[in-house]
Scaffold this active site. Structure first.
Site, mmCIF file in Angstrom:
data_model
loop_
_atom_site.group_PDB
_atom_site.id
_atom_site.type_symbol
_atom_site.label_atom_id
_atom_site.label_comp_id
_atom_site.label_asym_id
_atom_site.label_seq_id
_atom_site.Cartn_x
_atom_site.Cartn_y
_atom_site.Cartn_z
ATOM 1 N N GLY A 36 0.841 -1.205 0.000
ATOM 2 C CA GLY A 36 0.000 0.000 0.000
ATOM 3 C C GLY A 36 0.871 1.248 0.000
ATOM 4 O O GLY A 36 0.654 2.183 -0.793
ATOM 5 N N HIS A 37 1.888 1.260 0.876
ATOM 6 C CA HIS A 37 2.796 2.418 0.899
ATOM 7 C C HIS A 37 3.522 2.559 -0.439
ATOM 8 O O HIS A 37 3.727 3.665 -0.943
ATOM 9 C CB HIS A 37 3.843 2.246 2.001
ATOM 10 C CG HIS A 37 3.289 2.248 3.396
ATOM 11 N ND1 HIS A 37 3.234 1.123 4.173
ATOM 12 C CD2 HIS A 37 2.769 3.246 4.141
ATOM 13 C CE1 HIS A 37 2.712 1.424 5.347
ATOM 14 N NE2 HIS A 37 2.399 2.705 5.359
ATOM 15 N N ASP A 150 -7.028 6.278 4.758
ATOM 16 C CA ASP A 150 -7.169 7.235 5.854
ATOM 17 C C ASP A 150 -7.832 8.485 5.290
ATOM 18 O O ASP A 150 -7.223 9.557 5.196
ATOM 19 C CB ASP A 150 -5.800 7.554 6.451
ATOM 20 C CG ASP A 150 -5.172 6.325 7.078
ATOM 21 O OD1 ASP A 150 -5.713 5.802 8.048
ATOM 22 O OD2 ASP A 150 -4.139 5.850 6.554
HETATM 23 O O1 PAF Z 1 -0.831 7.862 7.888
HETATM 24 C C1 PAF Z 1 0.193 7.802 8.604
HETATM 25 O O2 PAF Z 1 0.997 6.865 8.512
HETATM 26 C C2 PAF Z 1 0.470 8.910 9.599
HETATM 27 O O3 PAF Z 1 -0.711 9.388 10.171
HETATM 28 C C3 PAF Z 1 1.310 10.063 9.019
HETATM 29 C C4 PAF Z 1 0.594 10.787 7.889
HETATM 30 C C5 PAF Z 1 2.634 9.521 8.514
HETATM 31 C C6 PAF Z 1 1.607 11.084 10.113
HETATM 32 O O4 PAF Z 1 2.287 10.520 11.178
#
Ligand code: PAF
Length: 281
Positions: A36-37, A150
């Site tokens: 996903g990342h 998110d």
């Molecule tokens: O989505 C996330 O992993 C975190 O909320 C983020 C955007 C890196 C902020 O810490």
């Protein structure tokens, strides 16, 4: 790929990249990286010349009873994944450097952060927006990529960029799912085998809402009922919330006449899962 730990070093490196005329893409993460990342990295790579990934488990976005200390951490594994994906800079600051002991300035959004996850995680989005604003100032990106999973976070970051005049394009990437529909998340690692088997029921319930919507249902109350009935079929779920809100303002809607976000959070044992879909009339 270079690894940078110091925020000051990262900032001077970022300014140098900009001076060279490079378009800087940024993917902020808390590590425990998965496909996903990497889908966010791929988008940053498409839009920019150079890609920075940050890995920082941000203490101030966790509540006192949340999983800050047990949050999965694996910096070596994260670096290997980033290296393989062609990331240029891996930025992994320490909490001490990010938050000096007398740190006292925060970013607070006081409308869109009140509902959905914000209603159950007091202070969470204050922590998220604060660290994202800091990371934006440190990494100096032209484009930053956030995941649709998110959704509230992505909408809030867009609002912050607009309201605080960050000259940054915020891109939102579609949710990456496992073959059975479960949204990818670092927290899926907490699920037992039995929990993992029933977890796709969350997305399945959202899909039933989408089907009802496609058949012409526009009443948010009825669509919400469809979701709750389907969630109730998975006995292991404890529903925290299931809301239908305007996709841009996050205000609740009675009738879906504009794009609406159907967002849910459920507990499966001690693991909190979130997911959402967007209904587009
Ligand atoms: O989505 C996330 O992993 C975190 O909320 C983020 C955007 C890196 C902020 O810490």
């Amino acid at each position: 790929m270079i690894r940078i730990v110091s925020p000051l070093h990262m900032q001077s490196h970022a300014l140098e990249m900009r001076r060279q005329g490079l378009k800087v893409g940024f993917v902020p993460t808390m590590g425990a990286l998965h496909q996903g990342h990497m889908s966010l990295v791929k988008i940053a790579r498409k839009l920019c010349d150079t890609v920075v990934v940050s890995v920082f488990v941000n203490p101030i976005q966790f509540g006192p009873k949340e999983d800050y200390s047990s949050y999965p951490r694996n910096q070596e594994g994260d670096m290997a994944i980033c290296e393989a994906e062609g990331v240029d800079v891996f930025f992994a600051p320490t909490a001490d450097e990010m938050y000096p002991r007398d740190y006292s300035v925060h970013v607070v959004e006081d409308r869109m952060s009140m509902g959905l996850c914000g209603a159950f995680r007091p202070g969470h989005f204050r922590g998220v927006l604060t660290v994202v604003a800091k990371l934006f100032n440190i990494v100096q990106p032209h484009v930053a990529v956030f995941g649709q999973k998110d959704a509230q976070q992505a909408r809030l970051v867009k609002r912050m960029a607009r309201d605080l005049n960050f000259p940054i394009e915020i891109a939102v990437a579609p949710t990456c799912r496992e073959a059975d529909g479960l949204a990818m998340s670092s927290r899926n690692a907490y699920l037992s085998e039995a929990e993992r088997r029933v977890a796709p029921g969350l997305y399945a319930a959202l899909k039933r809402v989408e089907e009802a919507f496609r058949r012409g249902e526009r009443s948010a109350a009825i669509l919400r009922k469809v979701a709750l009935e389907n969630l109730a079929e998975v006995r292991e779920f404890r529903v925290e919330y299931l809301e239908i809100v305007d996709d841009e303002t996050l205000e609740s809607v009675e009738t879906v006449s504009r794009p609406a976000l159907v967002a849910a959070a459920v507990y499966l044992g001690r693991t909190r899962l979130i997911d959402n879909i967007v209904l587009e009339p």
